[in-house]
Design a protein around this motif. Structure first.
Motif, PDB file in Angstrom:
ATOM      1  N   SER A   1      -3.183   4.348  -8.600  1.00 36.00           N
ATOM      2  CA  SER A   1      -4.422   3.351  -8.752  1.00 36.00           C
ATOM      3  C   SER A   1      -5.612   3.943  -8.541  1.00 36.00           C
ATOM      4  N   THR A   2      -5.601   5.442  -8.173  1.00 35.22           N
ATOM      5  CA  THR A   2      -6.739   6.308  -8.160  1.00 35.22           C
ATOM      6  C   THR A   2      -7.108   6.790  -9.494  1.00 35.22           C
ATOM      7  N   LEU A   3      -5.830   7.005 -10.258  1.00 34.26           N
ATOM      8  CA  LEU A   3      -6.170   7.745 -11.674  1.00 34.26           C
ATOM      9  C   LEU A   3      -6.725   6.921 -12.697  1.00 34.26           C
TER      10      LEU A   3
ATOM     11  N   CYS B   1       5.715   4.645 -10.450  1.00 36.98           N
ATOM     12  CA  CYS B   1       4.651   5.430  -9.839  1.00 36.98           C
ATOM     13  C   CYS B   1       5.414   6.754  -9.422  1.00 36.98           C
ATOM     14  N   GLU B   2       6.400   6.743  -8.679  1.00 40.55           N
ATOM     15  CA  GLU B   2       6.904   7.988  -7.881  1.00 40.55           C
ATOM     16  C   GLU B   2       7.216   8.919  -9.156  1.00 40.55           C
ATOM     17  N   ILE B   3       7.959   8.331 -10.266  1.00 38.44           N
ATOM     18  CA  ILE B   3       8.212   9.281 -11.435  1.00 38.44           C
ATOM     19  C   ILE B   3       7.211   9.854 -11.966  1.00 38.44           C
ATOM     20  N   GLN B   4       6.105   9.072 -12.250  1.00 38.25           N
ATOM     21  CA  GLN B   4       5.001   9.621 -12.905  1.00 38.25           C
ATOM     22  C   GLN B   4       4.218  10.770 -12.028  1.00 38.25           C
ATOM     23  N   LEU B   5       4.151  10.579 -10.646  1.00 35.62           N
ATOM     24  CA  LEU B   5       3.374  11.575  -9.859  1.00 35.62           C
ATOM     25  C   LEU B   5       4.279  12.809  -9.764  1.00 35.62           C
ATOM     26  N   GLN B   6       5.737  12.793  -9.810  1.00 34.21           N
ATOM     27  CA  GLN B   6       6.488  13.855  -9.781  1.00 34.21           C
ATOM     28  C   GLN B   6       6.601  14.609 -11.063  1.00 34.21           C
ATOM     29  N   ALA B   7       6.453  13.858 -12.134  1.00 35.64           N
ATOM     30  CA  ALA B   7       6.387  14.452 -13.543  1.00 35.64           C
ATOM     31  C   ALA B   7       5.077  15.335 -13.615  1.00 35.64           C
TER      32      ALA B   7
ATOM     33  N   HIS C   1       0.832  -1.343  -0.097  1.00 35.10           N
ATOM     34  CA  HIS C   1      -0.052   0.068  -0.031  1.00 35.10           C
ATOM     35  C   HIS C   1       0.732   1.408   0.066  1.00 35.10           C
ATOM     36  N   THR C   2       1.806   1.299  -0.899  1.00 39.52           N
ATOM     37  CA  THR C   2       2.850   2.446  -0.882  1.00 39.52           C
ATOM     38  C   THR C   2       1.856   3.771  -1.440  1.00 39.52           C
ATOM     39  N   THR C   3       2.263   4.955  -0.667  1.00 40.06           N
ATOM     40  CA  THR C   3       1.541   6.166  -0.939  1.00 40.06           C
ATOM     41  C   THR C   3       1.617   6.433  -2.665  1.00 40.06           C
TER      42      THR C   3
ATOM     43  N   ARG D   1      -7.066  -1.180  -8.124  1.00 36.07           N
ATOM     44  CA  ARG D   1      -7.556   0.285  -8.194  1.00 36.07           C
ATOM     45  C   ARG D   1      -8.181   0.798  -6.749  1.00 36.07           C
ATOM     46  N   ASN D   2      -7.598   1.854  -6.204  1.00 35.43           N
ATOM     47  CA  ASN D   2      -7.830   2.517  -5.056  1.00 35.43           C
ATOM     48  C   ASN D   2      -7.351   1.794  -3.804  1.00 35.43           C
ATOM     49  N   HIS D   3      -6.305   1.055  -4.077  1.00 37.21           N
ATOM     50  CA  HIS D   3      -5.944   0.149  -3.088  1.00 37.21           C
ATOM     51  C   HIS D   3      -4.334  -0.037  -3.014  1.00 37.21           C
ATOM     52  N   GLY D   4      -3.576  -0.363  -4.255  1.00 38.46           N
ATOM     53  CA  GLY D   4      -2.310  -0.427  -4.018  1.00 38.46           C
ATOM     54  C   GLY D   4      -1.627  -1.360  -5.224  1.00 38.46           C
ATOM     55  N   LEU D   5      -0.420  -1.903  -4.942  1.00 33.79           N
ATOM     56  CA  LEU D   5       0.092  -2.492  -6.033  1.00 33.79           C
ATOM     57  C   LEU D   5       0.342  -4.025  -5.730  1.00 33.79           C
ATOM     58  N   LEU D   6       0.736  -5.042  -6.686  1.00 33.47           N
ATOM     59  CA  LEU D   6       0.865  -6.464  -6.492  1.00 33.47           C
ATOM     60  C   LEU D   6       1.909  -6.855  -7.633  1.00 33.47           C
ATOM     61  N   THR D   7       2.742  -7.635  -7.373  1.00 35.16           N
ATOM     62  CA  THR D   7       3.585  -8.299  -8.339  1.00 35.16           C
ATOM     63  C   THR D   7       3.763  -9.790  -7.743  1.00 35.16           C
TER      64      THR D   7
END
Length: 251
Positions: free
Chosen positions: A118-120, A194-200, A110-112, A169-175
């Motif tokens: 996941s909400t996008l 995810c981090e890169i996309q949000l910062q960009a 459940h990373t930030t 969706r609205n929850h987190g990541l899985l691998t």
């Protein structure tokens, strides 16, 4: 006299326990944990469908090879232990393990950044090289509430199909992957994407999407870059890092 866990399991199971405990601790090191919530599970080598998962109530940086709990596909504890598990937490993991023999390790976080993406509506986009690895094997699963409904398992595995990456969706990541090392590397790439996309996106500037033809060839390029070793290439270095910053996972 209490018998040490290491003395009661096979060498292969012990190695899986060591790798899985290390995975929990490196997740904590990167700050991807969510207190005692979320899970990383791994199938125990052998004919039984038994799995290792974290004891409920312990922080990720407290996990050791010995305190991991062994359960069956229904979340029943199959080896003496003083610990319990979160049955709801194992719902997602048991669904994937049962449906996919190749899913030896399943990571759900459940990373930030992961929850934010996941909400996008459009989810993860091909804005970075890192994102290409995830997008080449990506799936999505719609939010159905806290994972308590067994019927959701069918829909989740249908959505996952044969993919290795999932955004819930609205929850987190899985691998999921055939080794702990590969599952971690996949999560590292997904989380970083995810981090890169949000910062960009936060800059508000126009963004350049990577062309589809490059995305389509990324898996072959990945094998070349990692010498077909996948996560095994980085895993020894990760263990050395843990030996420096948070030793004891192998106890």
């Amino acid at each position: 006299m209490t018998i040490a866990v290491k003395d009661t399991v096979s060498e292969r199971e012990w190695q899986m326990r060591v790798d899985l405990a290390a995975c929990y601790r490196i997740v904590a090191y990167y700050g991807w944990d969510d207190l005692i919530f979320t899970h990383i599970s791994a199938r125990v080598p052998g004919p039984e469908h038994h799995f290792l998962i974290n004891p409920y109530g312990m922080m990720f940086d407290e996990i050791t090879a010995s305190n991991l709990v062994k359960v069956d596909l229904h979340g029943n504890i199959v080896m003496d232990t003083e610990f319990n598990i979160n049955p709801a937490g194992f719902t997602i993991h048991s669904a994937v393990h049962e449906a996919r023999d190749d899913a030896i390790c399943v990571m759900h976080l459940h990373t930030t950044a992961g929850v934010a993406i996941s909400t996008l509506k459009d989810g993860l986009q091909a804005y970075s090289q890192q994102s290409l690895f995830a997008l080449s094997s990506m799936s999505y699963h719609d939010y159905e509430g806290v994972a308590l409904n067994p019927d959701e398992k069918i829909r989740l595995v249908n959505d996952l199909s044969d993919k290795q990456f999932m955004i819930l969706r609205n929850h987190g990541l899985l691998t999921c992957a055939s080794t702990v090392a590969d599952a971690f590397l996949q999560m590292f790439l997904l989380q970083r994407s995810c981090e890169i996309q949000l910062q960009a996106q936060a800059t508000g500037q126009p963004m350049i999407m990577i062309a589809d033809e490059i995305l389509n060839g990324i898996q072959a390029q990945a094998k070349q870059v990692t010498r077909a070793a996948g996560g095994k290439l980085a895993w020894p270095g990760i263990l050395r890092k843990l030996d420096r910053v948070n030793p004891g996972y192998q106890l």
